[in-house]
Design a protein around this motif. Structure first.
Motif, PDB file in Angstrom:
ATOM      1  N   TYR A 228       0.811  -1.215   0.000  1.00  0.00           N
ATOM      2  CA  TYR A 228       0.000   0.000   0.000  1.00  0.00           C
ATOM      3  C   TYR A 228       0.851   1.276   0.000  1.00  0.00           C
ATOM      4  CZ  TYR A 228       0.257  -0.092   5.244  1.00  0.00           C
ATOM      5  OH  TYR A 228       0.655  -0.120   6.557  1.00  0.00           O
ATOM      6  N   LEU A 229       2.157   1.117  -0.035  1.00  0.00           N
ATOM      7  CA  LEU A 229       3.048   2.268  -0.205  1.00  0.00           C
ATOM      8  C   LEU A 229       3.446   2.466  -1.665  1.00  0.00           C
ATOM      9  CD1 LEU A 229       5.447   1.835   2.865  1.00  0.00           C
ATOM     10  CD2 LEU A 229       3.365   3.198   2.694  1.00  0.00           C
ATOM     11  N   ALA A 230       2.939   1.612  -2.537  1.00  0.00           N
ATOM     12  CA  ALA A 230       3.277   1.708  -3.958  1.00  0.00           C
ATOM     13  C   ALA A 230       2.710   2.998  -4.551  1.00  0.00           C
ATOM     14  CB  ALA A 230       2.717   0.510  -4.708  1.00  0.00           C
ATOM     15  N   SER A 231       3.418   3.510  -5.543  1.00  0.00           N
ATOM     16  CA  SER A 231       2.943   4.706  -6.245  1.00  0.00           C
ATOM     17  C   SER A 231       1.800   4.326  -7.177  1.00  0.00           C
ATOM     18  CB  SER A 231       4.082   5.320  -7.054  1.00  0.00           C
ATOM     19  OG  SER A 231       4.462   4.451  -8.115  1.00  0.00           O
TER      20      SER A 231
ATOM     21  N   SER B  17     -11.193  -6.725   4.403  1.00  0.00           N
ATOM     22  CA  SER B  17     -11.600  -5.977   3.214  1.00  0.00           C
ATOM     23  C   SER B  17     -11.438  -4.488   3.492  1.00  0.00           C
ATOM     24  CB  SER B  17     -13.049  -6.301   2.835  1.00  0.00           C
ATOM     25  OG  SER B  17     -13.927  -5.997   3.910  1.00  0.00           O
ATOM     26  N   MET B  18     -11.296  -3.732   2.436  1.00  0.00           N
ATOM     27  CA  MET B  18     -11.081  -2.300   2.569  1.00  0.00           C
ATOM     28  C   MET B  18     -12.350  -1.621   3.107  1.00  0.00           C
ATOM     29  SD  MET B  18      -8.654  -0.090   2.190  1.00  0.00           S
ATOM     30  CE  MET B  18      -7.508  -0.859   1.033  1.00  0.00           C
ATOM     31  N   ASP B  19     -12.215  -1.004   4.270  1.00  0.00           N
ATOM     32  CA  ASP B  19     -13.316  -0.230   4.820  1.00  0.00           C
ATOM     33  C   ASP B  19     -12.802   1.172   5.141  1.00  0.00           C
ATOM     34  OD1 ASP B  19     -11.840  -0.466   7.210  1.00  0.00           O
ATOM     35  OD2 ASP B  19     -13.108  -2.093   7.973  1.00  0.00           O
ATOM     36  N   ASP B  20     -13.650   2.023   5.671  1.00  0.00           N
ATOM     37  CA  ASP B  20     -13.251   3.407   5.926  1.00  0.00           C
ATOM     38  C   ASP B  20     -12.102   3.499   6.926  1.00  0.00           C
ATOM     39  OD1 ASP B  20     -15.153   4.304   4.174  1.00  0.00           O
ATOM     40  OD2 ASP B  20     -16.660   4.738   5.712  1.00  0.00           O
ATOM     41  N   GLU B  21     -12.110   2.626   7.924  1.00  0.00           N
ATOM     42  CA  GLU B  21     -11.064   2.650   8.943  1.00  0.00           C
ATOM     43  C   GLU B  21      -9.705   2.279   8.347  1.00  0.00           C
ATOM     44  OE1 GLU B  21      -9.897   0.529  13.230  1.00  0.00           O
ATOM     45  OE2 GLU B  21     -11.864   0.166  12.317  1.00  0.00           O
ATOM     46  N   ILE B  22      -9.673   1.190   7.580  1.00  0.00           N
ATOM     47  CA  ILE B  22      -8.421   0.763   6.963  1.00  0.00           C
ATOM     48  C   ILE B  22      -7.970   1.779   5.921  1.00  0.00           C
ATOM     49  CG2 ILE B  22      -7.347  -0.990   5.486  1.00  0.00           C
ATOM     50  CD1 ILE B  22      -8.967  -3.095   6.927  1.00  0.00           C
ATOM     51  N   LYS B  23      -8.910   2.309   5.169  1.00  0.00           N
ATOM     52  CA  LYS B  23      -8.574   3.297   4.155  1.00  0.00           C
ATOM     53  C   LYS B  23      -7.920   4.534   4.787  1.00  0.00           C
ATOM     54  CE  LYS B  23     -11.501   3.732   0.862  1.00  0.00           C
ATOM     55  NZ  LYS B  23     -12.720   4.081   0.073  1.00  0.00           N
ATOM     56  N   ALA B  24      -8.463   4.988   5.899  1.00  0.00           N
ATOM     57  CA  ALA B  24      -7.894   6.150   6.592  1.00  0.00           C
ATOM     58  C   ALA B  24      -6.510   5.828   7.132  1.00  0.00           C
ATOM     59  CB  ALA B  24      -8.821   6.579   7.725  1.00  0.00           C
ATOM     60  N   PHE B  25      -6.358   4.610   7.636  1.00  0.00           N
ATOM     61  CA  PHE B  25      -5.044   4.199   8.162  1.00  0.00           C
ATOM     62  C   PHE B  25      -4.004   4.187   7.053  1.00  0.00           C
ATOM     63  CE2 PHE B  25      -1.984   0.742   8.719  1.00  0.00           C
ATOM     64  CZ  PHE B  25      -1.358   1.138   9.894  1.00  0.00           C
ATOM     65  N   ILE B  26      -4.361   3.605   5.910  1.00  0.00           N
ATOM     66  CA  ILE B  26      -3.428   3.529   4.790  1.00  0.00           C
ATOM     67  C   ILE B  26      -3.062   4.923   4.287  1.00  0.00           C
ATOM     68  CG2 ILE B  26      -3.239   2.855   2.348  1.00  0.00           C
ATOM     69  CD1 ILE B  26      -4.643   0.257   3.048  1.00  0.00           C
ATOM     70  N   GLU B  27      -4.022   5.803   4.244  1.00  0.00           N
ATOM     71  CA  GLU B  27      -3.741   7.174   3.807  1.00  0.00           C
ATOM     72  C   GLU B  27      -2.739   7.855   4.728  1.00  0.00           C
ATOM     73  OE1 GLU B  27      -7.485   9.152   3.498  1.00  0.00           O
ATOM     74  OE2 GLU B  27      -8.058   8.113   1.644  1.00  0.00           O
TER      75      GLU B  27
ATOM     76  N   LYS C  12      -3.238  -6.726   8.465  1.00  0.00           N
ATOM     77  CA  LYS C  12      -4.649  -6.621   8.086  1.00  0.00           C
ATOM     78  C   LYS C  12      -4.838  -5.602   6.967  1.00  0.00           C
ATOM     79  CE  LYS C  12      -9.251  -5.665  10.015  1.00  0.00           C
ATOM     80  NZ  LYS C  12      -9.996  -5.277  11.244  1.00  0.00           N
ATOM     81  N   ALA C  13      -4.186  -4.449   7.122  1.00  0.00           N
ATOM     82  CA  ALA C  13      -4.276  -3.408   6.098  1.00  0.00           C
ATOM     83  C   ALA C  13      -3.586  -3.855   4.818  1.00  0.00           C
ATOM     84  CB  ALA C  13      -3.667  -2.115   6.608  1.00  0.00           C
ATOM     85  N   ALA C  14      -2.446  -4.550   4.955  1.00  0.00           N
ATOM     86  CA  ALA C  14      -1.720  -5.037   3.782  1.00  0.00           C
ATOM     87  C   ALA C  14      -2.559  -6.028   2.985  1.00  0.00           C
ATOM     88  CB  ALA C  14      -0.407  -5.690   4.220  1.00  0.00           C
ATOM     89  N   MET C  15      -3.252  -6.910   3.697  1.00  0.00           N
ATOM     90  CA  MET C  15      -4.094  -7.904   3.035  1.00  0.00           C
ATOM     91  C   MET C  15      -5.298  -7.247   2.376  1.00  0.00           C
ATOM     92  SD  MET C  15      -4.136 -11.363   2.768  1.00  0.00           S
ATOM     93  CE  MET C  15      -4.746 -11.485   1.094  1.00  0.00           C
ATOM     94  N   ALA C  16      -5.909  -6.290   3.070  1.00  0.00           N
ATOM     95  CA  ALA C  16      -7.075  -5.595   2.518  1.00  0.00           C
ATOM     96  C   ALA C  16      -6.698  -4.832   1.252  1.00  0.00           C
ATOM     97  CB  ALA C  16      -7.655  -4.639   3.561  1.00  0.00           C
ATOM     98  N   PHE C  17      -5.496  -4.249   1.244  1.00  0.00           N
ATOM     99  CA  PHE C  17      -5.057  -3.488   0.072  1.00  0.00           C
ATOM    100  C   PHE C  17      -4.957  -4.380  -1.159  1.00  0.00           C
ATOM    101  CE2 PHE C  17      -1.433  -2.531  -2.680  1.00  0.00           C
ATOM    102  CZ  PHE C  17      -1.839  -1.323  -3.207  1.00  0.00           C
ATOM    103  N   ILE C  18      -4.218  -5.469  -1.066  1.00  0.00           N
ATOM    104  CA  ILE C  18      -3.980  -6.296  -2.243  1.00  0.00           C
ATOM    105  C   ILE C  18      -5.247  -7.043  -2.661  1.00  0.00           C
ATOM    106  CG2 ILE C  18      -3.224  -8.398  -1.047  1.00  0.00           C
ATOM    107  CD1 ILE C  18      -1.651  -6.816  -4.231  1.00  0.00           C
ATOM    108  N   SER C  19      -6.161  -7.270  -1.713  1.00  0.00           N
ATOM    109  CA  SER C  19      -7.388  -7.994  -2.030  1.00  0.00           C
ATOM    110  C   SER C  19      -8.331  -7.187  -2.916  1.00  0.00           C
ATOM    111  CB  SER C  19      -8.116  -8.395  -0.738  1.00  0.00           C
ATOM    112  OG  SER C  19      -7.364  -9.346  -0.015  1.00  0.00           O
ATOM    113  N   GLN C  20      -8.038  -5.908  -3.086  1.00  0.00           N
ATOM    114  CA  GLN C  20      -8.858  -5.074  -3.969  1.00  0.00           C
ATOM    115  C   GLN C  20      -8.679  -5.446  -5.439  1.00  0.00           C
ATOM    116  OE1 GLN C  20      -8.877  -0.616  -2.510  1.00  0.00           O
ATOM    117  NE2 GLN C  20      -6.797  -1.426  -2.408  1.00  0.00           N
TER     118      GLN C  20
END
Length: 345
Positions: free
Chosen positions: A167-170, A238-248, A202-210
């Motif tokens: 999730y750090l990829a450009s 799965s990507m939800d608002d909480e994980i999305k905010a964390f990744i951002e 958890k965030a790493a898995m949610a990211f690639i699962s998209q």
């Protein structure tokens, strides 16, 4: 856990692959237990390389004696060969150490060019011959340079492409997955935890699962790490608002000119451990500080003062980082931490 089909290979596996580079750091018995536990837990995709010391041997010990039926698992490995002679030697060795009659996906490792038929190297022709003989089933390539990865995909010569993806990829790097889907090429994502900078699996898995058509390979060395990934087989994040905010927030903190720790810049002419020293600032914020502030690492960081700016590391870096400058910045930050002028996590 969704199943993923790797492009035109037709290989369909659960989207949770085992990266076997780290098993070279544990004993044979420990590796066998770990690998078999991964299989029993539902993992079916196992990635290794001839360059990973005895990783292939450990995979062979785990699965080559009838513990599983060969067609129940997917084994991918790699060769760093630059000549046809070295190619055939590596392939024969890999088949022997893996205790298998064929390799599902055989990959050119860390490609500096896109091998093509008739380019004068004979390398792609080796892949074609190996496939015709049934020694390998599919042809793949791995790269750390964006341009090379794009060329592999667009050539339509490679059935899979392996490239760092977290999730750090450009945005340009993430686009590779979409390119693979357009060309019916399987995408294998390595370094999903960005060499240890990412600590939220958890965030790493949610990211690639998209993404469709992408199989991530997680480097696994310890039982507790495996347990974490196996827990996602039944309950995949799965990507939800909480994980999305964390990744951002993570992207704001970590993206940019950071060292992924791949180590391809080595060896350093004065012995600096570039792949660790060059990201020390980030590791201090994200890993237990007592380990990085030990006497050992203090001495290793001091070596940065001995840098002679020879430039040998610069052309080796797949990400074209200004390594000497980054080393100096990391050393300055490190010394501030030692003096208590900057707090660590």
């Amino acid at each position: 856990m969704k199943n993923v089909t790797l492009g035109r290979t037709g290989i369909c596996v659960p989207q949770n692959g085992f990266g076997a580079l780290p098993v070279q750091r544990v004993s044979l018995d420990e590796a066998v237990v770990l690998l078999r536990k991964a299989y029993d837990g539902g993992m079916r995709f196992f990635d290794t390389a001839r360059a990973y010391s005895d990783s292939e041997e450990k995979l062979g010990a785990a699965f080559g004696d009838g513990y599983v039926k060969r067609d129940e698992i997917v084994i991918t490995t790699k060769t760093q060969a630059k000549t046809p002679e070295a190619f055939w030697k590596d392939l024969e060795t890999s088949l022997a150490t893996l205790k298998t009659e064929y390799i599902d996906v055989y990959q050119f490792h860390l490609m500096g060019q896109c091998y093509k038929p008739g380019d004068g190297t004979g390398m792609y022709e080796c892949m074609q011959e190996a496939k015709a003989k049934g020694m390998i089933k599919h042809i793949g390539g791995t790269a750390h340079k964006l341009g090379i990865a794009k060329e592999l995909i667009e050539s339509d010569l490679y059935e899979t492409v392996q490239y760092p993806m977290s999730y750090l990829a450009s945005d340009k790097e993430i686009e590779l997955i979409h390119m693979c889907n357009e060309h019916n090429v399987g995408f294998i994502g390595m370094k999903g935890l960005a060499g240890g900078l990412i600590t939220n699996s958890k965030a790493a898995m949610a990211f690639i699962s998209q993404f469709d058509g992408a199989v991530p390979i997680w480097g696994i060395q310890r039982d507790k790490e495996l347990d974490e990934w196996l827990s996602y087989m039944d309950e995949t994040p799965s990507m939800d608002d909480e994980i999305k905010a964390f990744i951002e927030s993570e992207r704001k903190e970590l993206m940019g000119d950071f060292c992924r720790g791949c180590g391809y810049c080595s060896p350093c002419t004065v012995g600096i451990q570039i792949n660790q020293c060059n990201r020390m600032s980030l590791m201090l914020r994200r890993a237990p500080s007592d380990a990085w502030l030990s006497e050992y690492w203090q001495e290793e960081m001091k070596k940065i003062d001995e840098c002679v700016n020879c430039g040998a590391c610069l052309p080796r870096c797949p990400y074209e980082l200004n390594i000497p400058e980054l080393l100096k910045k990391n050393l300055e930050d490190y010394r501030m931490v030692l003096k208590g002028e900057r707090k660590v996590k």
